[in-house]
Enzyme design. Structure first.
Site, PDB file in Angstrom:
ATOM      1  N   SER A   1     -46.328  19.670 -15.171  1.00 54.32           N
ATOM      2  CA  SER A   1     -46.852  18.686 -14.216  1.00 54.32           C
ATOM      3  C   SER A   1     -46.884  19.184 -12.775  1.00 54.32           C
ATOM      4  O   SER A   1     -47.550  18.590 -11.942  1.00 54.32           O
ATOM      5  CB  SER A   1     -46.032  17.400 -14.285  1.00 54.32           C
ATOM      6  OG  SER A   1     -44.720  17.605 -13.783  1.00 54.32           O
TER       7      SER A   1
ATOM      8  N   LYS B   1     -41.239  16.060  -8.896  1.00 51.16           N
ATOM      9  CA  LYS B   1     -42.579  15.708  -8.414  1.00 51.16           C
ATOM     10  C   LYS B   1     -42.631  15.945  -6.904  1.00 51.16           C
ATOM     11  O   LYS B   1     -41.631  16.233  -6.261  1.00 51.16           O
ATOM     12  CB  LYS B   1     -42.907  14.228  -8.702  1.00 51.16           C
ATOM     13  CG  LYS B   1     -42.747  13.773 -10.135  1.00 51.16           C
ATOM     14  CD  LYS B   1     -43.803  14.351 -11.057  1.00 51.16           C
ATOM     15  CE  LYS B   1     -43.615  13.842 -12.494  1.00 51.16           C
ATOM     16  NZ  LYS B   1     -44.523  14.524 -13.451  1.00 51.16           N
TER      17      LYS B   1
END
Length: 256
Positions: free
Chosen positions: A55, A118
């Site tokens: 990701s 993230k």
């Protein structure tokens, strides 16, 4: 002439067993001290984490090791590691007890079973929108130039900042996070429609500030990709959040 004193009787040399026991005792003390120091460093200063997914490509690759520094403040644009307090990760079989113990101490990097990584895009109170007329995400009406870190496909083209439209106000005590590989990241956008155990739609899209372990400051392994991280310059242009509506509107978008 005074008589001389008798010489002291020689002391028996310590037996081999006693020397061995003393060595073991000293070694155990050293190991305990080292484990205490390692645990304190992991708890209060810094910790190594393993990247579990794609990701954050191309910034980070699966199985990379990053050093998260807990003793410094984070800001918009930082890559942050946070505990999965919202159930974003699928249930995974528990790690072996020895691995859990070593992760707790900090001797081995923490795996991806409990933590996510993230990019921090929105702080508490921020207004985050996708997208403006040029397809850019805006934070407090300031567009972000994300070309430096968004995922590049093999043909050299960059993924869009987001193919999902959204308009959110970040609640107090919460943050809004996105992966750099926007086409392969189940991030805050993905959970805007999630109502599992939530009071209202969107509650599960915002990780808690208290879940943040700290900003990732160093890609430590593999050695040939060693680098340091800082917030991209574009985030320096983001102004303080405007006065938020009261009550906050329900987050819009995310493909709901």
């Amino acid at each position: 002439m005074e008589p001389s004193e008798d010489p002291p009787e020689p002391q028996p040399a310590p037996s081999r067993a006693r020397r061995l026991l003393a060595g073991v005792r000293e070694g155990a003390i050293i190991v305990v001290i080292a484990l205490v120091i390692a645990t304190c460093i992991k708890t209060f200063l810094a910790q190594m984490f393993v990247i579990p997914s794609q990701s954050m490509e191309n910034t980070l690759q699966r199985s990379d090791r990053v050093l998260v520094v807990k003793a410094v403040a984070y800001q918009r644009g930082d890559i942050v590691v946070f505990a999965d307090d919202l159930g974003w990760l699928p249930a995974a079989p528990p790690a072996a007890p020895w691995q859990q113990a070593l992760e707790f101490i900090g001797v081995v990097p923490a795996s991806g079973d409990q933590y996510l990584i993230k990019r921090l895009v929105g702080l508490p109170g921020d207004h985050v929108v996708c997208c403006d007329v040029q397809g850019r995400i805006t934070v407090n009406d300031q567009p972000l130039d994300e070309t430096d870190y968004l995922y590049r496909r093999p043909d050299g083209t960059t993924v869009n900042p987001s193919d999902l439209q959204f308009d959110v106000w970040v609640p107090q005590g919460r943050v809004f996070v996105l992966g750099d590989h926007r086409d392969a990241s189940a991030d805050s956008r993905y959970h805007l429609c999630d109502v599992r155990g939530a009071t209202q739609k969107g509650d599960n899209a915002f990780p808690a500030v208290s879940s943040i372990q700290g900003p990732a400051k160093l890609l430590a392994y593999p050695f040939d990709r060693y680098t340091t991280f800082a917030a991209p310059p574009t985030y320096a242009n983001v102004p303080d959040p405007p006065t938020a509506p009261d009550p906050l509107p329900v987050p819009q978008g995310g493909g709901c």
